[in-house]
Design an enzyme around this catalytic site. Structure first.
Site, PDB file in Angstrom:
ATOM      1  N   ASP A  79     -16.163  -6.928  -6.095  1.00 47.95           N
ATOM      2  CA  ASP A  79     -17.073  -7.909  -5.492  1.00 47.95           C
ATOM      3  C   ASP A  79     -18.534  -7.656  -5.865  1.00 47.95           C
ATOM      4  OD1 ASP A  79     -14.974  -9.241  -4.296  1.00 47.95           O
ATOM      5  OD2 ASP A  79     -15.045  -8.013  -2.491  1.00 47.95           O
TER       6      ASP A  79
ATOM      7  N   LYS B 209     -15.158   3.965 -18.066  1.00 47.65           N
ATOM      8  CA  LYS B 209     -14.014   3.906 -17.148  1.00 47.65           C
ATOM      9  C   LYS B 209     -14.564   3.570 -15.773  1.00 47.65           C
ATOM     10  CE  LYS B 209     -12.225   7.393 -20.101  1.00 47.65           C
ATOM     11  NZ  LYS B 209     -13.315   7.894 -20.948  1.00 47.65           N
TER      12      LYS B 209
ATOM     13  N   HIS C  70     -15.816   3.358 -24.248  1.00 49.74           N
ATOM     14  CA  HIS C  70     -15.233   4.521 -23.575  1.00 49.74           C
ATOM     15  C   HIS C  70     -15.492   4.549 -22.070  1.00 49.74           C
ATOM     16  CE1 HIS C  70     -14.195   8.984 -23.701  1.00 49.74           C
ATOM     17  NE2 HIS C  70     -13.227   8.380 -24.346  1.00 49.74           N
TER      18      HIS C  70
END
Ligand SMILES: [Zn+2]
Length: 215
Positions: A158, A153, A151
């Protein structure tokens, strides 16, 4: 006797010189680290207005003659950030179905940047998921192996900049829902997310898969 004293003196000068050089180097590194951490975090709020971000993905400045607005928005800020990746882009997002953000990921990959994607096995099987497009383009995608959701996000640019918040990379999330995204360069926080990504990447090694959705 005199020669011994001169040698000892030279040795002392070398030791003191090396100590000063080491201290100077430590000061410079600490100063640079503090400078990085002083860079303020940025917050983006969604929904964003429906705009076109295609010109941002071009390798050379260009114009787009589509009928949509090309003004700045939370989506254009996020797109600029993702496309700025030069060495790596690590994406760890529950739902990835946005054509805008998947085009950005594909553009980053097309520039030779190493792109890795971790997503949720249930949602990658739904219509609209861009996982198949990523894989056909040669981007490695890994997914969870249990009934709980992957879940997260977040994304790492870099390995230095963290993008995290409530936003799923979907049209509903970008253009419909109330969502937030925080952009952070604090080294301690970024390091924790880099480690989390690495741990999940190893955990979801395809050699260990017991199932794989058809995408
Ligand atoms: Zn356009």
């Amino acid at each position: 006797m005199l020669l011994t004293a001169v040698s000892a003196w030279r040795g002392l000068v070398v030791v003191v010189g090396l100590s000063l050089a080491a201290e100077g180097l430590y000061y410079v590194i600490s100063h640079l680290k503090r400078l990085r951490e002083r860079r303020p975090a940025q917050v983006l709020f969604f929904p964003a207005p429906v705009t076109c971000v295609r010109p941002l993905l071009l390798s050379s400045p260009g114009h787009c003659r589509c009928g949509l607005s090309h003004r700045e928005s939370a989506l254009s800020c996020l797109t600029r950030l993702l496309i700025s990746a030069r060495r790596s882009l690590d994406v760890c997002v529950f739902t990835i179905s946005s054509l805008e953000l998947s085009s950005t990921v594909l553009a980053v990959h097309g520039r030779g940047v190493r792109v890795r994607v971790i997503t949720d096995s249930d949602y990658m099987a739904l219509a609209g998921s861009q996982v198949g497009t990523f894989r056909r383009a040669g981007i490695e995608v890994r997914h969870d192996q249990d009934t709980n959701y992957m879940h997260h996000k977040f994304a790492l640019i870099d390995g230095l900049t963290l993008v995290t918040g409530s936003l799923n990379w979907s049209a509903q999330g970008i253009f419909g829902n109330k969502e937030n995204v925080i952009i952070i360069e604090n080294t301690d926080i970024v390091k924790a997310f880099v480690e989390e990504f690495g741990q999940l990447w190893n955990e979801y090694d395809p050699a260990k898969y017991s199932f794989s959705p058809q995408r």
